[in-house]
Design a protein around this motif. Structure first.
Motif, PDB file in Angstrom:
ATOM      1  N   ASP A 188       0.851  -1.224  -0.058  1.00  0.00           N
ATOM      2  CA  ASP A 188      -0.038   0.026   0.010  1.00  0.00           C
ATOM      3  C   ASP A 188       0.841   1.137   0.049  1.00  0.00           C
ATOM      4  O   ASP A 188       1.326   1.863   1.069  1.00  0.00           O
ATOM      5  CB  ASP A 188      -0.859  -0.002   1.112  1.00  0.00           C
ATOM      6  CG  ASP A 188      -1.701   1.345   1.338  1.00  0.00           C
ATOM      7  OD1 ASP A 188      -1.836   2.088   0.267  1.00  0.00           O
ATOM      8  OD2 ASP A 188      -2.677   1.404   2.174  1.00  0.00           O
ATOM      9  N   CYS A 189       1.108   1.547  -1.101  1.00  0.00           N
ATOM     10  CA  CYS A 189       2.013   2.973  -1.421  1.00  0.00           C
ATOM     11  C   CYS A 189       1.143   4.257  -1.128  1.00  0.00           C
ATOM     12  O   CYS A 189       1.835   5.314  -1.468  1.00  0.00           O
ATOM     13  CB  CYS A 189       2.894   3.095  -2.470  1.00  0.00           C
ATOM     14  SG  CYS A 189       4.007   1.434  -2.560  1.00  0.00           S
ATOM     15  N   LYS A 190      -0.243   4.062  -1.275  1.00  0.00           N
ATOM     16  CA  LYS A 190      -0.926   5.259  -0.974  1.00  0.00           C
ATOM     17  C   LYS A 190      -1.228   5.783   0.355  1.00  0.00           C
ATOM     18  O   LYS A 190      -1.268   7.128   0.500  1.00  0.00           O
ATOM     19  CB  LYS A 190      -2.435   4.858  -1.694  1.00  0.00           C
ATOM     20  CG  LYS A 190      -2.519   4.436  -3.211  1.00  0.00           C
ATOM     21  CD  LYS A 190      -3.827   4.609  -3.832  1.00  0.00           C
ATOM     22  CE  LYS A 190      -3.944   4.393  -5.241  1.00  0.00           C
ATOM     23  NZ  LYS A 190      -4.934   4.055  -5.915  1.00  0.00           N
ATOM     24  N   THR A 191      -1.376   5.009   1.420  1.00  0.00           N
ATOM     25  CA  THR A 191      -1.561   5.509   2.594  1.00  0.00           C
ATOM     26  C   THR A 191      -0.395   5.010   3.543  1.00  0.00           C
ATOM     27  O   THR A 191      -0.349   5.853   4.671  1.00  0.00           O
ATOM     28  CB  THR A 191      -3.156   4.792   3.135  1.00  0.00           C
ATOM     29  OG1 THR A 191      -2.799   3.436   3.243  1.00  0.00           O
ATOM     30  CG2 THR A 191      -4.114   5.165   2.308  1.00  0.00           C
ATOM     31  N   GLN A 192       0.573   4.259   2.897  1.00  0.00           N
ATOM     32  CA  GLN A 192       1.460   3.742   3.938  1.00  0.00           C
ATOM     33  C   GLN A 192       2.861   4.325   3.445  1.00  0.00           C
ATOM     34  O   GLN A 192       3.258   3.743   2.491  1.00  0.00           O
ATOM     35  CB  GLN A 192       1.439   2.356   4.173  1.00  0.00           C
ATOM     36  CG  GLN A 192       0.318   1.549   4.617  1.00  0.00           C
ATOM     37  CD  GLN A 192       0.112   1.858   6.089  1.00  0.00           C
ATOM     38  OE1 GLN A 192       1.043   1.544   6.937  1.00  0.00           O
ATOM     39  NE2 GLN A 192      -1.218   2.227   6.376  1.00  0.00           N
ATOM     40  N   GLU A 193       3.213   5.554   4.074  1.00  0.00           N
ATOM     41  CA  GLU A 193       4.642   6.103   3.734  1.00  0.00           C
ATOM     42  C   GLU A 193       5.675   5.239   4.211  1.00  0.00           C
ATOM     43  O   GLU A 193       5.434   4.324   5.253  1.00  0.00           O
ATOM     44  CB  GLU A 193       4.637   7.470   4.382  1.00  0.00           C
ATOM     45  CG  GLU A 193       3.504   8.330   4.097  1.00  0.00           C
ATOM     46  CD  GLU A 193       3.604   9.857   4.644  1.00  0.00           C
ATOM     47  OE1 GLU A 193       4.800  10.151   5.151  1.00  0.00           O
ATOM     48  OE2 GLU A 193       2.925  10.717   4.303  1.00  0.00           O
ATOM     49  N   VAL A 197       6.372   1.805   7.143  1.00  0.00           N
ATOM     50  CA  VAL A 197       6.499   0.352   7.035  1.00  0.00           C
ATOM     51  C   VAL A 197       7.930  -0.013   7.481  1.00  0.00           C
ATOM     52  O   VAL A 197       8.563  -0.989   7.106  1.00  0.00           O
ATOM     53  CB  VAL A 197       6.276  -0.048   5.349  1.00  0.00           C
ATOM     54  CG1 VAL A 197       4.795   0.170   4.868  1.00  0.00           C
ATOM     55  CG2 VAL A 197       7.386   0.702   4.720  1.00  0.00           C
ATOM     56  N   GLU A 198       8.733   0.847   7.969  1.00  0.00           N
ATOM     57  CA  GLU A 198      10.080   0.781   8.470  1.00  0.00           C
ATOM     58  C   GLU A 198      10.247  -0.624   9.458  1.00  0.00           C
ATOM     59  O   GLU A 198      11.217  -1.245   9.278  1.00  0.00           O
ATOM     60  CB  GLU A 198      10.693   2.010   9.209  1.00  0.00           C
ATOM     61  CG  GLU A 198      11.115   2.911   8.396  1.00  0.00           C
ATOM     62  CD  GLU A 198      11.689   4.133   9.240  1.00  0.00           C
ATOM     63  OE1 GLU A 198      12.990   4.196   8.913  1.00  0.00           O
ATOM     64  OE2 GLU A 198      10.956   4.989   9.902  1.00  0.00           O
ATOM     65  N   GLY A 199       9.204  -0.611  10.084  1.00  0.00           N
ATOM     66  CA  GLY A 199       9.261  -1.786  11.031  1.00  0.00           C
ATOM     67  C   GLY A 199       9.280  -3.128  10.430  1.00  0.00           C
ATOM     68  O   GLY A 199       9.341  -4.483  11.109  1.00  0.00           O
ATOM     69  N   LEU A 200       8.684  -3.276   9.132  1.00  0.00           N
ATOM     70  CA  LEU A 200       8.590  -4.630   8.404  1.00  0.00           C
ATOM     71  C   LEU A 200       9.864  -5.013   8.038  1.00  0.00           C
ATOM     72  O   LEU A 200      10.162  -6.058   7.418  1.00  0.00           O
ATOM     73  CB  LEU A 200       7.617  -4.581   7.354  1.00  0.00           C
ATOM     74  CG  LEU A 200       6.257  -3.918   7.346  1.00  0.00           C
ATOM     75  CD1 LEU A 200       5.457  -4.010   6.279  1.00  0.00           C
ATOM     76  CD2 LEU A 200       5.470  -5.002   8.627  1.00  0.00           C
TER      77      LEU A 200
END
Length: 255
Positions: A188-193, A197-200
């Motif tokens: 999800d590149c629309k709402t998740q900057e 997602v660094e934690g992934l």
């Protein structure tokens, strides 16, 4: 780093792993190398029937990332990996981290343990696979590069992170593995900057992978059969005394 990997699952297995992804038939690949076409998964502009979640699409991309601002790929280094610790701020990957995050299906990867040259010990190849088997998904980035003549090519890189304890004795880096429950969030590149997602982008759990020593057949790209993943015994190098070693005069001799 990750310089070779494999995708030997059937198209049906891969489709089910990605929630009934629509993919074409293709053969098992035991030795996927840089610059070759690889299967990647991205979020589609379409939404799933009866849901607000985007559909997923599968397509082929060249393994070797080319940023959009590159004029001539011949003058640019081959980027097969992106370091998760720096990708957010690095010029080559910044835009892709924000807009073009992908998943790269795999069934495992190869890594080499390279002893210091002075030891005279040859590098040892390892086949690293999930203990439970099956398909996994590497975190990846993609960019569509356009040439001056208007032709386009989709390119991709595999994201890496610090190795966990299982891999650290072989190499200090390993691919970032995204778990199925995190697919939507990563894609999800629309709402998740990127900061969301660094934690992934973390090492896999210690018991997720197992590393099996294999022969050096994997070193040659032309070798593409299942024998590449056959475990072998690791030779223990014979210790040789230093050349300038002198006899111990404190020891008695019979001669």
């Amino acid at each position: 780093m990750c310089g070779r990997y494999a995708l030997t699952a059937t198209p049906k297995e891969i489709s089910e792993f990605f929630d009934h992804l629509d993919i074409d038939d293709f053969p098992a690949r035991y030795n996927i190398a840089p610059t070759q076409p690889i299967l990647v998964v991205a979020a589609s502009e379409k939404t799933r029937p009866g849901s607000n979640l985007p559909e997923r699409r599968a397509f082929l991309a060249r393994w070797g990332f080319i940023p959009g601002w590159v004029k001539d790929p011949k003058d640019f280094p081959l980027l097969i990996n992106a370091r998760s610790e720096t990708a957010i701020g690095k010029a080559s990957f910044r835009a892709a981290m924000r807009h073009r995050r992908i998943l790269i299906p795999a069934t495992g990867f190869y890594e080499w343990r390279r002893p210091p040259k002075e030891t005279g010990v040859r590098p040892q190849a390892y086949w690293v696979r999930p203990k439970k088997g099956g398909v996994i998904a590497f975190a990846g980035l993609m960019e569509t590069w356009s040439s001056a003549d208007g032709s386009e090519v989709d390119t991709a890189a595999i994201m890496t992170t610090a190795a966990n304890a299982t891999i650290r004795h072989i190499h200090d880096r390993m691919p970032v593995v995204i778990q199925p429950e995190d697919f939507e969030r990563w894609l999800d590149c629309k709402t998740q900057e990127p900061r969301h997602v660094e934690g992934l982008m973390r090492p896999a759990q210690e018991d997720f992978f197992e590393a099996l020593p294999v022969s050096d057949l994997v070193n040659k790209v032309s070798n593409m059969g299942p024998e590449l993943q056959k475990p072998v015994a690791v030779a223990v190098p014979e210790e040789k005394p230093p050349k300038d070693r002198k006899p111990d005069s404190s020891q008695m001799s019979l001669f």
